[in-house]
Design a protein around this motif. Structure first.
Motif, PDB file in Angstrom:
ATOM      1  N   GLU A  71       0.836  -1.201   0.000  1.00  0.00           N
ATOM      2  CA  GLU A  71       0.000   0.000   0.000  1.00  0.00           C
ATOM      3  C   GLU A  71       0.870   1.249   0.000  1.00  0.00           C
ATOM      4  O   GLU A  71       0.577   2.229  -0.681  1.00  0.00           O
ATOM      5  CB  GLU A  71      -0.931  -0.021   1.220  1.00  0.00           C
ATOM      6  CG  GLU A  71      -1.917   1.119   1.249  1.00  0.00           C
ATOM      7  CD  GLU A  71      -2.902   1.015   2.396  1.00  0.00           C
ATOM      8  OE1 GLU A  71      -3.963   1.653   2.282  1.00  0.00           O
ATOM      9  OE2 GLU A  71      -2.625   0.322   3.390  1.00  0.00           O
ATOM     10  N   GLU A  72       1.971   1.197   0.732  1.00  0.00           N
ATOM     11  CA  GLU A  72       2.883   2.332   0.800  1.00  0.00           C
ATOM     12  C   GLU A  72       3.473   2.649  -0.574  1.00  0.00           C
ATOM     13  O   GLU A  72       3.673   3.810  -0.920  1.00  0.00           O
ATOM     14  CB  GLU A  72       4.021   2.066   1.804  1.00  0.00           C
ATOM     15  CG  GLU A  72       3.560   1.991   3.242  1.00  0.00           C
ATOM     16  CD  GLU A  72       2.924   0.634   3.604  1.00  0.00           C
ATOM     17  OE1 GLU A  72       3.119  -0.360   2.869  1.00  0.00           O
ATOM     18  OE2 GLU A  72       2.207   0.591   4.607  1.00  0.00           O
ATOM     19  N   GLY A  73       3.739   1.616  -1.368  1.00  0.00           N
ATOM     20  CA  GLY A  73       4.253   1.828  -2.715  1.00  0.00           C
ATOM     21  C   GLY A  73       3.248   2.546  -3.599  1.00  0.00           C
ATOM     22  O   GLY A  73       3.609   3.449  -4.364  1.00  0.00           O
ATOM     23  N   ALA A  74       1.992   2.167  -3.499  1.00  0.00           N
ATOM     24  CA  ALA A  74       0.949   2.819  -4.286  1.00  0.00           C
ATOM     25  C   ALA A  74       0.764   4.268  -3.836  1.00  0.00           C
ATOM     26  O   ALA A  74       0.651   5.176  -4.669  1.00  0.00           O
ATOM     27  CB  ALA A  74      -0.362   2.050  -4.165  1.00  0.00           C
ATOM     28  N   ILE A  75       0.767   4.499  -2.530  1.00  0.00           N
ATOM     29  CA  ILE A  75       0.618   5.861  -2.004  1.00  0.00           C
ATOM     30  C   ILE A  75       1.820   6.712  -2.393  1.00  0.00           C
ATOM     31  O   ILE A  75       1.678   7.884  -2.751  1.00  0.00           O
ATOM     32  CB  ILE A  75       0.417   5.831  -0.476  1.00  0.00           C
ATOM     33  CG1 ILE A  75      -0.942   5.195  -0.151  1.00  0.00           C
ATOM     34  CG2 ILE A  75       0.530   7.226   0.124  1.00  0.00           C
ATOM     35  CD1 ILE A  75      -1.156   4.898   1.318  1.00  0.00           C
ATOM     36  N   GLY A  76       3.006   6.123  -2.351  1.00  0.00           N
ATOM     37  CA  GLY A  76       4.213   6.843  -2.749  1.00  0.00           C
ATOM     38  C   GLY A  76       4.135   7.302  -4.196  1.00  0.00           C
ATOM     39  O   GLY A  76       4.549   8.414  -4.538  1.00  0.00           O
ATOM     40  N   ASN A  77       3.584   6.462  -5.066  1.00  0.00           N
ATOM     41  CA  ASN A  77       3.430   6.832  -6.465  1.00  0.00           C
ATOM     42  C   ASN A  77       2.455   7.999  -6.602  1.00  0.00           C
ATOM     43  O   ASN A  77       2.670   8.902  -7.411  1.00  0.00           O
ATOM     44  CB  ASN A  77       2.963   5.641  -7.296  1.00  0.00           C
ATOM     45  CG  ASN A  77       2.979   5.944  -8.768  1.00  0.00           C
ATOM     46  OD1 ASN A  77       2.049   6.570  -9.281  1.00  0.00           O
ATOM     47  ND2 ASN A  77       4.037   5.524  -9.444  1.00  0.00           N
ATOM     48  N   ALA A  78       1.406   7.988  -5.796  1.00  0.00           N
ATOM     49  CA  ALA A  78       0.446   9.100  -5.827  1.00  0.00           C
ATOM     50  C   ALA A  78       1.133  10.399  -5.424  1.00  0.00           C
ATOM     51  O   ALA A  78       0.932  11.441  -6.063  1.00  0.00           O
ATOM     52  CB  ALA A  78      -0.728   8.809  -4.898  1.00  0.00           C
ATOM     53  N   ARG A  79       1.961  10.332  -4.399  1.00  0.00           N
ATOM     54  CA  ARG A  79       2.684  11.541  -3.955  1.00  0.00           C
ATOM     55  C   ARG A  79       3.639  12.027  -5.024  1.00  0.00           C
ATOM     56  O   ARG A  79       3.746  13.233  -5.273  1.00  0.00           O
ATOM     57  CB  ARG A  79       3.433  11.247  -2.663  1.00  0.00           C
ATOM     58  CG  ARG A  79       2.527  11.110  -1.467  1.00  0.00           C
ATOM     59  CD  ARG A  79       3.315  10.952  -0.185  1.00  0.00           C
ATOM     60  NE  ARG A  79       2.410  10.748   0.926  1.00  0.00           N
ATOM     61  CZ  ARG A  79       2.543   9.803   1.841  1.00  0.00           C
ATOM     62  NH1 ARG A  79       3.557   8.960   1.793  1.00  0.00           N
ATOM     63  NH2 ARG A  79       1.665   9.694   2.810  1.00  0.00           N
ATOM     64  N   GLU A  80       4.359  11.102  -5.663  1.00  0.00           N
ATOM     65  CA  GLU A  80       5.307  11.474  -6.716  1.00  0.00           C
ATOM     66  C   GLU A  80       4.608  12.176  -7.875  1.00  0.00           C
ATOM     67  O   GLU A  80       5.214  12.997  -8.559  1.00  0.00           O
ATOM     68  CB  GLU A  80       6.025  10.238  -7.245  1.00  0.00           C
ATOM     69  CG  GLU A  80       7.036   9.650  -6.298  1.00  0.00           C
ATOM     70  CD  GLU A  80       7.617   8.334  -6.803  1.00  0.00           C
ATOM     71  OE1 GLU A  80       7.422   7.988  -7.983  1.00  0.00           O
ATOM     72  OE2 GLU A  80       8.275   7.656  -5.995  1.00  0.00           O
ATOM     73  N   ASN A  81       3.358  11.828  -8.114  1.00  0.00           N
ATOM     74  CA  ASN A  81       2.594  12.415  -9.216  1.00  0.00           C
ATOM     75  C   ASN A  81       1.646  13.526  -8.765  1.00  0.00           C
ATOM     76  O   ASN A  81       0.746  13.912  -9.508  1.00  0.00           O
ATOM     77  CB  ASN A  81       1.825  11.314  -9.946  1.00  0.00           C
ATOM     78  CG  ASN A  81       2.774  10.410 -10.718  1.00  0.00           C
ATOM     79  OD1 ASN A  81       3.367  10.850 -11.697  1.00  0.00           O
ATOM     80  ND2 ASN A  81       2.937   9.184 -10.263  1.00  0.00           N
ATOM     81  N   ASP A  82       1.851  14.017  -7.538  1.00  0.00           N
ATOM     82  CA  ASP A  82       1.054  15.121  -6.984  1.00  0.00           C
ATOM     83  C   ASP A  82      -0.447  14.853  -7.040  1.00  0.00           C
ATOM     84  O   ASP A  82      -1.244  15.745  -7.338  1.00  0.00           O
ATOM     85  CB  ASP A  82       1.371  16.440  -7.701  1.00  0.00           C
ATOM     86  CG  ASP A  82       2.808  16.883  -7.468  1.00  0.00           C
ATOM     87  OD1 ASP A  82       3.300  16.700  -6.338  1.00  0.00           O
ATOM     88  OD2 ASP A  82       3.429  17.417  -8.407  1.00  0.00           O
ATOM     89  N   LEU A  83      -0.837  13.611  -6.756  1.00  0.00           N
ATOM     90  CA  LEU A  83      -2.250  13.255  -6.711  1.00  0.00           C
ATOM     91  C   LEU A  83      -2.758  13.383  -5.285  1.00  0.00           C
ATOM     92  O   LEU A  83      -2.064  13.014  -4.342  1.00  0.00           O
ATOM     93  CB  LEU A  83      -2.457  11.818  -7.214  1.00  0.00           C
ATOM     94  CG  LEU A  83      -2.075  11.562  -8.657  1.00  0.00           C
ATOM     95  CD1 LEU A  83      -2.125  10.071  -8.961  1.00  0.00           C
ATOM     96  CD2 LEU A  83      -2.982  12.330  -9.595  1.00  0.00           C
ATOM     97  N   THR A  84      -3.965  13.863  -5.128  1.00  0.00           N
ATOM     98  CA  THR A  84      -4.611  13.932  -3.812  1.00  0.00           C
ATOM     99  C   THR A  84      -5.265  12.587  -3.553  1.00  0.00           C
ATOM    100  O   THR A  84      -6.049  12.098  -4.358  1.00  0.00           O
ATOM    101  CB  THR A  84      -5.672  15.042  -3.797  1.00  0.00           C
ATOM    102  OG1 THR A  84      -5.023  16.294  -4.068  1.00  0.00           O
ATOM    103  CG2 THR A  84      -6.365  15.102  -2.444  1.00  0.00           C
ATOM    104  N   MET A  85      -4.933  11.980  -2.428  1.00  0.00           N
ATOM    105  CA  MET A  85      -5.500  10.685  -2.065  1.00  0.00           C
ATOM    106  C   MET A  85      -6.835  10.891  -1.371  1.00  0.00           C
ATOM    107  O   MET A  85      -6.982  11.775  -0.535  1.00  0.00           O
ATOM    108  CB  MET A  85      -4.555   9.935  -1.122  1.00  0.00           C
ATOM    109  CG  MET A  85      -3.230   9.558  -1.771  1.00  0.00           C
ATOM    110  SD  MET A  85      -3.428   8.337  -3.074  1.00  0.00           S
ATOM    111  CE  MET A  85      -4.105   6.974  -2.173  1.00  0.00           C
ATOM    112  N   VAL A  86      -7.813  10.066  -1.741  1.00  0.00           N
ATOM    113  CA  VAL A  86      -9.101  10.077  -1.073  1.00  0.00           C
ATOM    114  C   VAL A  86      -9.363   8.676  -0.530  1.00  0.00           C
ATOM    115  O   VAL A  86      -8.812   7.686  -0.993  1.00  0.00           O
ATOM    116  CB  VAL A  86     -10.255  10.505  -2.016  1.00  0.00           C
ATOM    117  CG1 VAL A  86     -10.072  11.935  -2.467  1.00  0.00           C
ATOM    118  CG2 VAL A  86     -10.367   9.590  -3.203  1.00  0.00           C
TER     119      VAL A  86
END
Length: 89
Positions: A71-86
């Motif tokens: 899960e941390e890997g997926a969240i890290g990718n979101a952060r790298e791409n400046d995506l807001t997590m919901v």
């Protein structure tokens, strides 16, 4: 004496197409799934060994962005791409 209720039907503020694109490129969520489900849901994904837990980063439009083994890997990718997590419930 009974009160009468009037229901007013309003036109939607967004068209279905506008709603589908809401947050596109800006919002994502992580979905845990079994590796067996990956190819069923996303036929374009590479074959993955059965029996694994996979974490998919999914865009607002429902399209997969990345598959990760944590899960941390997926969240890290979101952060790298400046995506807001919901969070979805």
């Amino acid at each position: 004496m009974q009160a009468k209720m009037t229901i007013e039907h309003k036109a939607p503020l967004l068209t279905p197409e506008q709603f589908a694109n809401l947050g596109d490129g800006m919002i994502a969520y992580v979905k845990e799934m079994r590796s067996e489900d990956v190819n069923r849901l996303y036929p374009q994904a590479p074959q993955i060994q059965p029996g694994l837990t996979i974490f998919a980063l999914i865009g607002a439009d429902g399209a997969p962005i990345v598959l990760a083994d944590t899960e941390e890997g997926a969240i890290g990718n979101a952060r790298e791409n400046d995506l807001t997590m919901v969070s979805l419930h």
